[in-house]
Design a protein around this motif. Structure first.
Motif, PDB file in Angstrom:
ATOM      1  N   GLN A 128       0.819  -1.208   0.000  1.00  0.00           N
ATOM      2  CA  GLN A 128       0.000   0.000   0.000  1.00  0.00           C
ATOM      3  C   GLN A 128       0.854   1.259   0.000  1.00  0.00           C
ATOM      4  OE1 GLN A 128      -3.724  -0.052   2.470  1.00  0.00           O
ATOM      5  NE2 GLN A 128      -2.989  -2.088   3.044  1.00  0.00           N
ATOM      6  N   VAL A 129       1.967   1.216   0.717  1.00  0.00           N
ATOM      7  CA  VAL A 129       2.852   2.376   0.769  1.00  0.00           C
ATOM      8  C   VAL A 129       3.767   2.424  -0.457  1.00  0.00           C
ATOM      9  CG1 VAL A 129       4.716   3.473   2.080  1.00  0.00           C
ATOM     10  CG2 VAL A 129       2.762   2.486   3.278  1.00  0.00           C
ATOM     11  N   TYR A 130       4.152   1.247  -0.949  1.00  0.00           N
ATOM     12  CA  TYR A 130       5.011   1.148  -2.142  1.00  0.00           C
ATOM     13  C   TYR A 130       4.269   0.335  -3.205  1.00  0.00           C
ATOM     14  CZ  TYR A 130       8.873   2.577   0.952  1.00  0.00           C
ATOM     15  OH  TYR A 130       9.704   3.258   1.819  1.00  0.00           O
ATOM     16  N   PRO A 131       3.280   0.927  -3.877  1.00  0.00           N
ATOM     17  CA  PRO A 131       2.457   0.142  -4.805  1.00  0.00           C
ATOM     18  C   PRO A 131       3.196  -0.367  -6.033  1.00  0.00           C
ATOM     19  CG  PRO A 131       1.895   2.479  -4.911  1.00  0.00           C
ATOM     20  CD  PRO A 131       2.805   2.315  -3.742  1.00  0.00           C
ATOM     21  N   ASP A 132       4.383   0.181  -6.331  1.00  0.00           N
ATOM     22  CA  ASP A 132       5.148  -0.297  -7.488  1.00  0.00           C
ATOM     23  C   ASP A 132       6.361  -1.128  -7.072  1.00  0.00           C
ATOM     24  OD1 ASP A 132       6.601   1.776  -6.380  1.00  0.00           O
ATOM     25  OD2 ASP A 132       7.140   2.698  -8.306  1.00  0.00           O
ATOM     26  N   ALA A 133       6.373  -1.613  -5.830  1.00  0.00           N
ATOM     27  CA  ALA A 133       7.520  -2.386  -5.349  1.00  0.00           C
ATOM     28  C   ALA A 133       7.618  -3.728  -6.064  1.00  0.00           C
ATOM     29  CB  ALA A 133       7.402  -2.622  -3.842  1.00  0.00           C
ATOM     30  N   ASP A 134       8.844  -4.177  -6.283  1.00  0.00           N
ATOM     31  CA  ASP A 134       9.131  -5.545  -6.728  1.00  0.00           C
ATOM     32  C   ASP A 134       9.634  -6.319  -5.508  1.00  0.00           C
ATOM     33  OD1 ASP A 134       8.490  -4.964  -9.380  1.00  0.00           O
ATOM     34  OD2 ASP A 134      10.533  -4.319  -9.836  1.00  0.00           O
ATOM     35  N   ILE A 135       9.219  -7.582  -5.407  1.00  0.00           N
ATOM     36  CA  ILE A 135       9.520  -8.355  -4.203  1.00  0.00           C
ATOM     37  C   ILE A 135      10.158  -9.687  -4.570  1.00  0.00           C
ATOM     38  CG2 ILE A 135       8.561  -9.445  -2.139  1.00  0.00           C
ATOM     39  CD1 ILE A 135       6.279  -7.346  -2.316  1.00  0.00           C
ATOM     40  N   VAL A 136      11.336  -9.933  -4.021  1.00  0.00           N
ATOM     41  CA  VAL A 136      12.014 -11.217  -4.142  1.00  0.00           C
ATOM     42  C   VAL A 136      11.775 -11.976  -2.848  1.00  0.00           C
ATOM     43  CG1 VAL A 136      14.232 -12.387  -4.380  1.00  0.00           C
ATOM     44  CG2 VAL A 136      13.779 -10.296  -5.684  1.00  0.00           C
ATOM     45  N   PRO A 163      24.638 -18.259  -7.907  1.00  0.00           N
ATOM     46  CA  PRO A 163      24.034 -16.979  -7.532  1.00  0.00           C
ATOM     47  C   PRO A 163      23.848 -16.023  -8.699  1.00  0.00           C
ATOM     48  CG  PRO A 163      26.258 -17.197  -6.627  1.00  0.00           C
ATOM     49  CD  PRO A 163      25.882 -18.530  -7.159  1.00  0.00           C
ATOM     50  N   MET A 164      24.754 -16.038  -9.667  1.00  0.00           N
ATOM     51  CA  MET A 164      24.624 -15.104 -10.778  1.00  0.00           C
ATOM     52  C   MET A 164      23.444 -15.465 -11.677  1.00  0.00           C
ATOM     53  SD  MET A 164      26.537 -12.634 -10.275  1.00  0.00           S
ATOM     54  CE  MET A 164      25.975 -11.845 -11.784  1.00  0.00           C
ATOM     55  N   GLU A 165      23.136 -16.731 -11.805  1.00  0.00           N
ATOM     56  CA  GLU A 165      21.957 -17.103 -12.586  1.00  0.00           C
ATOM     57  C   GLU A 165      20.688 -16.633 -11.884  1.00  0.00           C
ATOM     58  OE1 GLU A 165      19.591 -18.141 -15.550  1.00  0.00           O
ATOM     59  OE2 GLU A 165      21.789 -18.041 -15.609  1.00  0.00           O
ATOM     60  N   TYR A 184      16.585  -9.880 -12.625  1.00  0.00           N
ATOM     61  CA  TYR A 184      16.590  -8.732 -13.544  1.00  0.00           C
ATOM     62  C   TYR A 184      15.668  -8.984 -14.743  1.00  0.00           C
ATOM     63  CZ  TYR A 184      20.222  -5.907 -11.297  1.00  0.00           C
ATOM     64  OH  TYR A 184      20.927  -5.090 -10.434  1.00  0.00           O
ATOM     65  N   ARG A 185      15.671 -10.205 -15.270  1.00  0.00           N
ATOM     66  CA  ARG A 185      14.778 -10.511 -16.397  1.00  0.00           C
ATOM     67  C   ARG A 185      13.326 -10.406 -15.975  1.00  0.00           C
ATOM     68  NH1 ARG A 185      18.477 -14.770 -17.478  1.00  0.00           N
ATOM     69  NH2 ARG A 185      17.103 -16.214 -16.356  1.00  0.00           N
ATOM     70  N   HIS A 186      12.998 -11.005 -14.847  1.00  0.00           N
ATOM     71  CA  HIS A 186      11.600 -11.050 -14.404  1.00  0.00           C
ATOM     72  C   HIS A 186      11.032  -9.645 -14.201  1.00  0.00           C
ATOM     73  CE1 HIS A 186       8.030 -12.742 -12.465  1.00  0.00           C
ATOM     74  NE2 HIS A 186       8.164 -11.799 -11.533  1.00  0.00           N
ATOM     75  N   PHE A 187      11.831  -8.769 -13.610  1.00  0.00           N
ATOM     76  CA  PHE A 187      11.352  -7.418 -13.325  1.00  0.00           C
ATOM     77  C   PHE A 187      11.715  -6.420 -14.423  1.00  0.00           C
ATOM     78  CE2 PHE A 187      11.772  -9.065  -8.821  1.00  0.00           C
ATOM     79  CZ  PHE A 187      10.405  -9.198  -8.639  1.00  0.00           C
ATOM     80  N   GLU A 203      17.604  -3.573 -16.220  1.00  0.00           N
ATOM     81  CA  GLU A 203      18.834  -3.738 -17.003  1.00  0.00           C
ATOM     82  C   GLU A 203      19.988  -4.153 -16.091  1.00  0.00           C
ATOM     83  OE1 GLU A 203      21.913  -1.233 -19.883  1.00  0.00           O
ATOM     84  OE2 GLU A 203      20.397  -0.175 -18.672  1.00  0.00           O
ATOM     85  N   LEU A 204      20.603  -5.280 -16.414  1.00  0.00           N
ATOM     86  CA  LEU A 204      21.802  -5.725 -15.716  1.00  0.00           C
ATOM     87  C   LEU A 204      22.997  -5.333 -16.574  1.00  0.00           C
ATOM     88  CD1 LEU A 204      23.134  -7.261 -13.370  1.00  0.00           C
ATOM     89  CD2 LEU A 204      22.861  -9.369 -14.704  1.00  0.00           C
ATOM     90  N   THR A 205      23.670  -4.264 -16.191  1.00  0.00           N
ATOM     91  CA  THR A 205      24.790  -3.774 -16.978  1.00  0.00           C
ATOM     92  C   THR A 205      26.006  -4.672 -16.802  1.00  0.00           C
ATOM     93  OG1 THR A 205      25.658  -2.358 -15.231  1.00  0.00           O
ATOM     94  CG2 THR A 205      23.949  -1.419 -16.667  1.00  0.00           C
ATOM     95  N   SER A 206      26.926  -4.581 -17.735  1.00  0.00           N
ATOM     96  CA  SER A 206      28.156  -5.368 -17.630  1.00  0.00           C
ATOM     97  C   SER A 206      28.963  -4.947 -16.407  1.00  0.00           C
ATOM     98  CB  SER A 206      28.997  -5.202 -18.896  1.00  0.00           C
ATOM     99  OG  SER A 206      29.291  -3.825 -19.130  1.00  0.00           O
ATOM    100  N   GLU A 207      28.910  -3.670 -16.055  1.00  0.00           N
ATOM    101  CA  GLU A 207      29.618  -3.189 -14.868  1.00  0.00           C
ATOM    102  C   GLU A 207      29.031  -3.802 -13.603  1.00  0.00           C
ATOM    103  OE1 GLU A 207      30.852   1.077 -12.760  1.00  0.00           O
ATOM    104  OE2 GLU A 207      29.337   1.014 -14.357  1.00  0.00           O
TER     105      GLU A 207
END
Length: 432
Positions: A281-289, A363-365, A371-374, A377-381
Motif C-alpha cells: 500500500q505504501v510502495y504500490p510499485d515495489a518488486d519483491i524477491v 548466484p549469478m543465474e 533482472y529478467r523477471h522485473f 537492465e543488468l549492466t556489464s559493470e
C-alpha cells in the motif's frame, strides 16, 4: 553507489549505539558487570530511565528541537517502554543499551523532521520501484541483498547512514563521511557482548542494513522482539496496521536519497513477510524477491540467533520455549505471505521466488533471473561487480555456527508437518 568487497552474512538485525564506555569493556568482565548490575539496578533505573517523558525531554534537550515529525509514534513508543519494564527483566547493560537506543531514535526523528522543514524538496523525492527482499531468515536473503547492492547504479541503505541519517548524505562525500568512522567506533562493543554474532552476521559501518533498523524509529518494528523479551509489546504489535511504519520508512529513504540518489533501492528484511499488505500500500510499485529454504534448517539457526541476541541484556534469559516461539512466528509469517499471494493473483508478476539451493549453486543465474523477471537492465559493470563479490565471499568464510532442532526442543517430524503447507506450495525439498 558502488559497494565492493562486502562479506557474506553481514546485515545486523539491530544496531544499538550503546554507551561509549561499553566499547572498552573486555568480555571477561561481563559476568562481573551483570552481577554488579543486580546490586546497582536501582541506580540504573534512575540514571538510565525508560520513562517516556524523560526520554522525550532528553532527546529535545540534546537536539534543541521539539518536532518529532508527527504523533503516530507515541502509542507504540509508550507500549514498548511498558513492555521493557514489565517483560524484559533488563540487566544494567540492557537498560543502558535500551535507554541509549531510544534516545538515538528520538533524536533522529527530531533531526529528520527539521531537515524536511528546512528542505521541502526532501518530501518530494520519488521512491520508484524499490526492490524488497524477504523470506524466511537464514535463507540467503542477506547474501542476496549484498549481492544485488553491488550494482553501482542502485542504493542500499548502509549501516552508518541508517544509524545517523541527519544531515542527508551527499554523493561527493558518501565514501568519506565522518559518520562512517564514528559508527565503526559505536559498533565495537558488539564484539564484547556477542562474540558469537560474527558467525551469523558480520558488522561494518559500510555494510547494507535491514529495514527493521529503519522502522524501529516508528517504534513499530520487529527489531525489538529480536533483541529483547518484550512479549506484551509483541502481542500488541502483531495486531496493528503496519502502514505507519512503512510511511516513516518511505520518509527515511527520501532523507537518504535526496542528495545521493540511485536508480532504485535494494532493501531487505525477513519481517516484511508479516506486513506485505501494508508494504504494497505504501510502495504500490515495489518488486519483491522472496527467498525460500527448508524450514528444518531455518528454525534452529533462528533460535540460536535469538539466544545470542537476547541473552546479554536480561537477568534471566528464557531459553525454554524459544524453539517453539521461533517456529510459530515463522509459520504464521509464511502463511500470511502465502495467503496474500494466493488471494491476489494479479500480484504474482510482482514476486520472484528464489530457493536457497539455487542461490547457493549459481548466484549469478539467480541475479539474471531477477533482472529478467522485473525487466531491469543488468549492466556489464554491475555483473562484473557481482561476480567479484561472489568470488571473494565463499560460504562460511567467517566460521560455522552449529545448532540442532533438538537442542531447542523441536521435533523434526512435527516441524516438517507444521510447514508442509509452505514446502508443498513452493516445492522445497529437505536439505541434507
Amino acid at each position: 553507489m558502488h559497494q565492493e568487497n562486502k562479506p557474506h552474512s553481514q546485515n545486523l538485525l539491530v544496531m544499538p549505539s550503546a554507551h561509549g564506555t561499553l566499547c572498552r569493556l573486555g568480555s571477561a568482565l561481563l559476568p562481573r558487570i551483570n552481577a554488579f548490575s543486580r546490586i546497582a539496578l536501582h541506580d540504573g533505573r534512575q540514571f538510565f530511565s525508560l520513562d517516556p517523558e524523560v526520554l522525550l525531554a532528553k532527546s529535545r534537550r540534546l537536539t534543541g528541537l521539539d518536532d518529532f515529525g508527527g504523533d503516530s509514534f507515541h502509542e507504540p513508543f509508550r507500549i514498548l517502554l511498558r513492555s521493557f519494564e514489565a517483560d524484559a527483566d533488563l540487566n544494567l547493560i540492557g537498560r543502558i543499551c535500551v535507554h541509549s537506543e531510544i534516545v538515538r531514535m528520538l533524536c533522529n526523528r527530531l533531526r529528520i523532521a527539521e531537515d524536511r522543514r528546512r528542505n521541502p524538496a526532501i518530501a518530494e523525492q520519488p521512491i520508484r520501484r524499490p526492490l524488497f527482499i524477504t523470506g524466511l531468515p537464514r535463507s540467503g536473503s542477506t547474501f542476496l541483498h549484498t549481492l544485488l547492492a553491488q550494482d553501482p547504479r542502485c542504493r542500499a541503505p548502509q549501516i552508518w547512514e541508517v544509524m545517523n541519517p541527519s544531515p542527508p548524505p551527499k554523493r561527493d562525500s558518501y565514501d568519506s563521511d565522518p559518520r562512517i568512522a564514528r559508527t565503526e567506533r559505536q559498533l565495537k562493543w558488539l564484539d564484547v557482548l556477542m562474540p558469537e554474532f560474527e558467525k551469523f552476521h558480520l558488522i561494518h559501518a559500510r555494510y547494507p542494513q535491514e529495514c527493521i533498523a529503519i522502522t524501529d524509529h516508528s517504534f513499530m518494528s520487529y527489531v525489538f522482539e529480536s533483541m529483547y523479551q518484550v512479549y506484551s509489546y509483541r502481542a500488541w504489535h502483531d495486531r496493528q496496521d503496519k502502514r505507519p511504519a512503512y510511511a516513516f520508512h518511505r520518509q527515511f529513504l527520501q532523507q537518504l536519497q535526496w542528495r545521493c540518489p540511485g536508480t532504485h533501492w535494494v532493501l531487505k528484511a525477513p519481517s516484511h513477510l508479516m506486513a506485505l499488505d501494508a508494504l504494497l500500500q505504501v510502495y504500490p510499485d515495489a518488486d519483491i524477491v522472496q527467498t525460500h529454504r527448508d524450514p528444518l534448517k531455518v528454525l534452529p539457526s533462528c533460535a540460536s540467533l535469538a539466544q545470542v541476541l537476547r541473552a546479554p541484556f536480561t537477568n534471566r534469559f528464557k531459553r525454554e520455549g524459544i524453539g517453539l516461539e521461533v517456529s510459530l512466528r515463522w509459520e504464521g509469517s509464511t502463511r500470511l505471505a502465502l495467503e496474500l499471494r494466493r488471494d491476489n493473483p494479479a500480484l504474482e508478476k510482482r514476486f520472484f521466488d528464489v530457493r536457497y539451493p539455487d542461490l547457493k549453486r549459481d548466484p549469478m543465474e539467480v541475479v539474471r533471473g531477477i533482472y529478467r523477471h522485473f525487466e531491469r537492465e543488468l549492466t556489464s559493470e554491475a555483473e562484473a561487480a557481482m561476480q567479484r563479490f561472489v568470488a571473494e565471499n565463499p560460504k562460511d568464510k567467517h566460521g560455522i555456527h552449529r545448532y540442532t532442532l533438538e537442542e531447542f526442543g523441536l521435533d523434526r517430524e512435527t516441524e516438517w508437518n507444521r510447514f508442509r503447507f509452505y514446502t508443498d506450495q513452493y516445492g522445497i525439498a529437505p536439505e541434507r
